[in-house]
Design a protein around this motif. Structure first.
Motif, mmCIF file in Angstrom:
data_model
loop_
_atom_site.group_PDB
_atom_site.id
_atom_site.type_symbol
_atom_site.label_atom_id
_atom_site.label_comp_id
_atom_site.label_asym_id
_atom_site.label_seq_id
_atom_site.Cartn_x
_atom_site.Cartn_y
_atom_site.Cartn_z
ATOM 1 N N THR A 134 20.237 -14.327 47.293
ATOM 2 C CA THR A 134 20.013 -13.019 47.895
ATOM 3 C C THR A 134 20.187 -13.081 49.406
ATOM 4 O OG1 THR A 134 18.275 -12.816 46.234
ATOM 5 C CG2 THR A 134 18.439 -11.069 47.864
ATOM 6 N N ARG A 136 12.510 -9.211 45.274
ATOM 7 C CA ARG A 136 12.753 -10.190 44.221
ATOM 8 C C ARG A 136 11.479 -10.952 43.869
ATOM 9 N NH1 ARG A 136 18.475 -11.029 43.332
ATOM 10 N NH2 ARG A 136 19.281 -9.094 44.201
ATOM 11 N N THR A 182 17.487 -18.000 43.421
ATOM 12 C CA THR A 182 17.681 -16.555 43.521
ATOM 13 C C THR A 182 17.500 -16.079 44.946
ATOM 14 O OG1 THR A 182 16.610 -16.453 41.363
ATOM 15 C CG2 THR A 182 17.022 -14.374 42.461
#
Lengths: 141, 120
Positions: free
Chosen positions: A31, A81, A27
């Protein structure tokens, strides 16, 4: 524009499965690429004993990432995040490009100064000896 | 005027060395870290000033340019049992490296590599 370098360290709960940790890493990488940054290196330090209890846990799974970016906004997004991820209990981002620049400058100054002085006892390994020596010590410390 | 029986304070005047009329009677000037000096004046301190053997800065010797906060093992030798950062006069670190050391220790503490405070 100068590229900035950040050290991003986060700690996951020790009982999270490896797959989940990889998911977090993926992730973050995703990002970063979205925001125009790149992840230079990812390093899993594995389970370590923490110096104090975090969320009532004594151990954590440490992950280190080297993030390069031209702007700083990506850091905010990455941290967001990490905040949202349940597995992550602690994170820290540090901007290190200025420090590394200074480190390089000092090293260069020192090597230049050493080269200027005639070293009679040191053989041709003179440029080699200070460089890996200082690099090693700089890296080791 | 040969008035030497009573008027002595005008005579020598306060010497400019100590600068302070009630200060220690040792060698004038600021008080450098010289270790136990033969007390010319009253010994104000309770504990003795031990002569510290000449300590060199470990980092200067190794020519370190960057103190990495990730190296907890190195940093641990610069904090007390309780987690407090050791002063320069204990470790012999030079001023520049002590500053960098403080920064690195604080970072390591934030990431739980070093403790903030540890109960004895």
């Amino acid at each position: 524009m100068e590229e900035r370098q950040y050290d991003l360290i986060f700690i996951c709960r020790p009982d999270t499965p490896e797959a989940d940790i990889d998911k977090v890493i993926a992730t973050l990488e995703h990002t970063a690429t979205e925001k125009g940054a790149r992840i230079e290196k990812t390093d899993k330090w594995g389970r370590k004993r923490m110096a104090y209890r975090v969320n009532r846990l004594r151990e954590g799974f440490y992950v280190y990432m080297d993030v390069r970016s031209a702007n700083g906004e990506v850091v905010k997004e990455l941290e967001r995040r990490l905040k949202v991820a349940d597995a992550v209990i602690k994170y820290m981002t540090i901007r290190v490009d200025e420090e590394l620049k200074r480190q390089e400058k000092l090293k260069r100054h020192r090597e230049r100064r050493a080269a200027r002085r005639p070293r009679k006892t040191v053989p041709a390994s003179a440029p080699a000896a200070p460089a890996p020596g200082s690099e090693q010590s700089a890296a080791a410390l | 005027m040969a008035d030497e029986h009573a008027v002595q304070q005008h005579h020598a005047g306060p010497p400019s060395s100590s600068g302070h009329p009630a200060g220690p009677g040792g060698p004038g000037g600021p008080r450098p870290q010289g270790g136990p000096r033969p007390p010319g004046g009253p010994m104000k301190r309770g504990k003795r000033n031990f002569v510290r053997k000449k300590k060199v800065c470990r980092f200067c010797v190794d020519k370190v340019d960057y103190i990495d906060y990730k190296k907890a093992d190195v940093l641990m030798s610069f904090i007390q049992e309780r987690g407090k950062i050791l002063p320069r006069r204990m470790t012999g670190t030079c001023a520049r490296h002590q500053r960098w050391l403080g920064v690195a220790i604080k970072r390591a503490q934030n990431i739980a590599l070093l403790p903030f405070a540890a109960e004895l």
